[in-house]
Scaffold this motif. Structure first.
Motif, PDB file in Angstrom:
ATOM      1  N   PHE A 106       0.809  -1.221   0.000  1.00 22.40           N
ATOM      2  CA  PHE A 106       0.000   0.000   0.000  1.00 22.40           C
ATOM      3  C   PHE A 106       0.839   1.266   0.000  1.00 22.40           C
ATOM      4  CE2 PHE A 106       0.854  -0.860   4.430  1.00 22.40           C
ATOM      5  CZ  PHE A 106       0.957   0.379   5.030  1.00 22.40           C
ATOM      6  N   VAL A 107       2.140   1.159   0.241  1.00 20.38           N
ATOM      7  CA  VAL A 107       3.031   2.316   0.125  1.00 20.38           C
ATOM      8  C   VAL A 107       3.416   2.473  -1.344  1.00 20.38           C
ATOM      9  CG1 VAL A 107       5.298   3.243   0.752  1.00 20.38           C
ATOM     10  CG2 VAL A 107       3.912   2.057   2.474  1.00 20.38           C
ATOM     11  N   PRO A 108       3.296   3.663  -1.913  1.00 18.75           N
ATOM     12  CA  PRO A 108       3.628   3.848  -3.346  1.00 18.75           C
ATOM     13  C   PRO A 108       5.038   3.355  -3.674  1.00 18.75           C
ATOM     14  CG  PRO A 108       2.537   5.800  -2.487  1.00 18.75           C
ATOM     15  CD  PRO A 108       2.796   4.907  -1.302  1.00 18.75           C
ATOM     16  N   ASP A 109       5.178   2.704  -4.823  1.00 14.05           N
ATOM     17  CA  ASP A 109       6.464   2.125  -5.212  1.00 14.05           C
ATOM     18  C   ASP A 109       7.569   3.169  -5.291  1.00 14.05           C
ATOM     19  OD1 ASP A 109       5.463  -0.452  -5.410  1.00 14.05           O
ATOM     20  OD2 ASP A 109       4.859  -0.203  -7.496  1.00 14.05           O
ATOM     21  N   ALA A 110       7.215   4.404  -5.649  1.00 18.91           N
ATOM     22  CA  ALA A 110       8.226   5.456  -5.780  1.00 18.91           C
ATOM     23  C   ALA A 110       8.800   5.879  -4.430  1.00 18.91           C
ATOM     24  CB  ALA A 110       7.633   6.676  -6.485  1.00 18.91           C
ATOM     25  N   LYS A 111       8.142   5.491  -3.348  1.00 13.78           N
ATOM     26  CA  LYS A 111       8.580   5.917  -2.019  1.00 13.78           C
ATOM     27  C   LYS A 111       9.618   4.991  -1.409  1.00 13.78           C
ATOM     28  CE  LYS A 111       5.556   9.268  -2.100  1.00 13.78           C
ATOM     29  NZ  LYS A 111       6.007  10.653  -2.377  1.00 13.78           N
ATOM     30  N   LEU A 112       9.665   3.711  -1.842  1.00 13.17           N
ATOM     31  CA  LEU A 112      10.565   2.760  -1.190  1.00 13.17           C
ATOM     32  C   LEU A 112      10.830   1.558  -2.088  1.00 13.17           C
ATOM     33  CD1 LEU A 112      12.066   1.826   1.428  1.00 13.17           C
ATOM     34  CD2 LEU A 112       9.921   0.757   2.135  1.00 13.17           C
ATOM     35  N   CYS A 113      12.088   1.154  -2.145  1.00  9.12           N
ATOM     36  CA  CYS A 113      12.448  -0.108  -2.793  1.00  9.12           C
ATOM     37  C   CYS A 113      13.416  -0.846  -1.886  1.00  9.12           C
ATOM     38  CB  CYS A 113      13.095   0.133  -4.143  1.00  9.12           C
ATOM     39  SG  CYS A 113      13.721  -1.391  -4.900  1.00  9.12           S
ATOM     40  N   SER A 114      13.154  -2.132  -1.674  1.00  6.67           N
ATOM     41  CA  SER A 114      13.999  -2.965  -0.826  1.00  6.67           C
ATOM     42  C   SER A 114      14.200  -4.305  -1.505  1.00  6.67           C
ATOM     43  CB  SER A 114      13.327  -3.165   0.546  1.00  6.67           C
ATOM     44  OG  SER A 114      14.044  -4.077   1.337  1.00  6.67           O
ATOM     45  N   LYS A 115      15.444  -4.795  -1.503  1.00  5.76           N
ATOM     46  CA  LYS A 115      15.745  -6.090  -2.108  1.00  5.76           C
ATOM     47  C   LYS A 115      16.428  -7.003  -1.100  1.00  5.76           C
ATOM     48  CE  LYS A 115      16.326  -4.328  -6.836  1.00  5.76           C
ATOM     49  NZ  LYS A 115      17.255  -4.267  -8.001  1.00  5.76           N
ATOM     50  N   ASN A 116      16.157  -8.276  -1.231  1.00  4.14           N
ATOM     51  CA  ASN A 116      16.674  -9.265  -0.287  1.00  4.14           C
ATOM     52  C   ASN A 116      18.129  -9.629  -0.638  1.00  4.14           C
ATOM     53  OD1 ASN A 116      16.438 -11.109   1.872  1.00  4.14           O
ATOM     54  ND2 ASN A 116      16.014 -12.781   0.457  1.00  4.14           N
ATOM     55  N   THR A 117      19.012  -8.616  -0.502  1.00  2.44           N
ATOM     56  CA  THR A 117      20.398  -8.802  -0.932  1.00  2.44           C
ATOM     57  C   THR A 117      21.415  -8.531   0.168  1.00  2.44           C
ATOM     58  OG1 THR A 117      20.513  -6.511  -1.731  1.00  2.44           O
ATOM     59  CG2 THR A 117      19.850  -8.214  -3.319  1.00  2.44           C
ATOM     60  N   GLY A 118      20.937  -8.207   1.387  1.00  2.00           N
ATOM     61  CA  GLY A 118      21.863  -7.956   2.487  1.00  2.00           C
ATOM     62  C   GLY A 118      22.580  -9.228   2.913  1.00  2.00           C
ATOM     63  N   SER A 119      23.853  -9.103   3.296  1.00  3.97           N
ATOM     64  CA  SER A 119      24.641 -10.274   3.696  1.00  3.97           C
ATOM     65  C   SER A 119      24.814 -10.319   5.208  1.00  3.97           C
ATOM     66  CB  SER A 119      26.010 -10.255   3.018  1.00  3.97           C
ATOM     67  OG  SER A 119      26.695  -9.059   3.324  1.00  3.97           O
ATOM     68  N   SER A 120      25.067 -11.493   5.720  1.00  2.00           N
ATOM     69  CA  SER A 120      25.179 -11.681   7.165  1.00  2.00           C
ATOM     70  C   SER A 120      26.486 -11.084   7.678  1.00  2.00           C
ATOM     71  CB  SER A 120      25.111 -13.158   7.515  1.00  2.00           C
ATOM     72  OG  SER A 120      26.198 -13.851   6.923  1.00  2.00           O
TER      73      SER A 120
END
Length: 392
Positions: A228-242
């Protein structure tokens, strides 16, 4: 003889005129009232007395509704100077709508009165719910502070009547389970938008950013369907490493409440949702990566959407308190909740109804790339999550 009498009368009239003139030109003397004050001291603690609460607003008013305000330090300690007499003292976090305490105290002339720990405990006003996760248990932190939260399910998120009973919803990492509840998510997206637009607050951690921006159990691309948050406001990808990551607290109020501005965050899972980009006019960065300046923790109360129905949320229909914005000396603005009877007087002094910032009616959305993993390897991130709980 008549001449002497005339001179006598003339001198007498001149004398009287001179006296009257002196009286009329004398400056008016007004006494300035000296306000007698004393001090109240204490320590803001969580409901069960286990945790000092930093950054809490402590305030009272005089008979003309002038505010006397201070903040608790990182150890929960405060000293409030206030006019002498019987006072109602308010202790609040956030804007006071979810956690607040109201006590009576006597301020004594030129003395410091120590309030007891039982008086200065921060009470829970909000109705809190959480969705159980696979890698996160923020309910454990809520309970450790002495507060209560109700477990709900994705089916409950899809029922606006159930969702609207609560003021705060915690979405634990791994709670989404998209494949099992795929048909529910369009309804959940709509309901969460209604919830936040009408003043409800949400916390989502790590993979559960998908509740905000769409995708499955986690997100791997920008602009995915759903959320429900507009796509232009936030992008997050599952790419962080431990690994252990050095982080910096990026907010003055949060730093003061915590008592530190740097920490190490242990990302002890194989991957996590890395924030790729965000709209800085929409989100405030609270914690960032010390080396790259990447955002690690965001919040906003800027959510708006068209066609959202007005829906009473949580305690809103029954509360006798109203949130107002007051400007202190130094042009510092604070959002607090006050009894409704006080609102007209405060507005007459320059206060405005509603919080000092954010979209009208919007609740808060907090998103953290880190969380309290079920194994408990969170270090100082734990006290940040305590702050999140108390400031939603």
């Amino acid at each position: 003889m008549k001449k002497l009498n005339f001179l006598f009368i003339l001198l007498l009239l001149l004398s009287l005129g001179s006296c009257r003139s002196e009286t009329e030109t004398q400056p008016e003397i007004t006494a300035q009232t000296v306000v007698k004050t004393g001090k109240l001291s204490g320590k803001v603690m969580s409901q069960n007395g286990s945790k000092p609460i930093g950054g809490a607003s402590v305030f009272t008013f005089d008979e003309k509704y002038k505010i006397y305000h201070t903040l608790s330090d990182s150890d929960g300690n405060f000293v409030l100077e206030a006019p002498v007499g019987e006072k109602t003292v308010y202790i609040q976090t956030g804007n006071g709508s979810n956690f607040r305490t109201e006590i009576s105290a006597t301020v004594k002339d030129n003395e410091t009165v120590n309030l007891t720990a039982s008086q200065t405990k921060l009470n829970q006003v909000a109705k809190i719910a959480y969705v159980k996760g696979s890698y996160d248990k923020i309910e454990d932190i809520i309970l450790s502070l002495g507060y209560t939260a109700t477990q709900i399910t994705n089916a409950d998120l899809a029922n606006i009547n159930t969702l609207a009973q609560y003021d705060i919803i915690f979405l634990n990492c791994g709670s989404r389970n998209y494949s099992a509840n795929q048909a529910l998510y369009p309804v959940i997206d709509t309901n969460l938008a209604i919830f936040v637009a009408n003043g409800g607050s949400i916390y989502a951690s790590d993979w559960d950013v998908a509740y905000l921006v769409g995708g499955n159990d986690n997100t791997n691309n920008c602009g995915l369907s759903g959320g429900f948050v507009p796509d232009a406001k936030l992008c997050s990808k599952n790419t962080g490493s431990s690994g252990l990551l050095a982080a910096t607290v990026n907010n003055v109020g949060l730093t003061a409440a915590l008592g530190f501005n740097s920490l190490n965050i242990d990302y002890d899972l194989g991957s996590w949702q890395k924030i790729i980009n965000y709209d800085p006019t929409y989100w405030e960065v609270l914690v960032k990566d010390s080396s790259t300046n990447d955002a690690l923790m965001l919040r906003t109360n800027q959510f708006t959407a068209t066609g959202i129905p007005a829906t009473p949320i949580g305690n809103a229909p029954n509360t006798t308190f109203t949130t107002v914005c007051i400007t202190l000396s130094g042009n510092i603005q604070i959002s607090i909740s006050v009894p409704q009877a006080a609102v007209p007087f405060l507005v007459a002094l320059g206060a405005t109804v509603g919080p000092c910032s954010g979209a009208t009616g919007s609740g808060y959305i907090y998103y953290t790339t880190f969380h309290n993993h079920a194994s408990g390897n969170i270090g100082n991130a734990g006290v940040i999550l305590q702050y999140v709980i108390l400031n939603l």
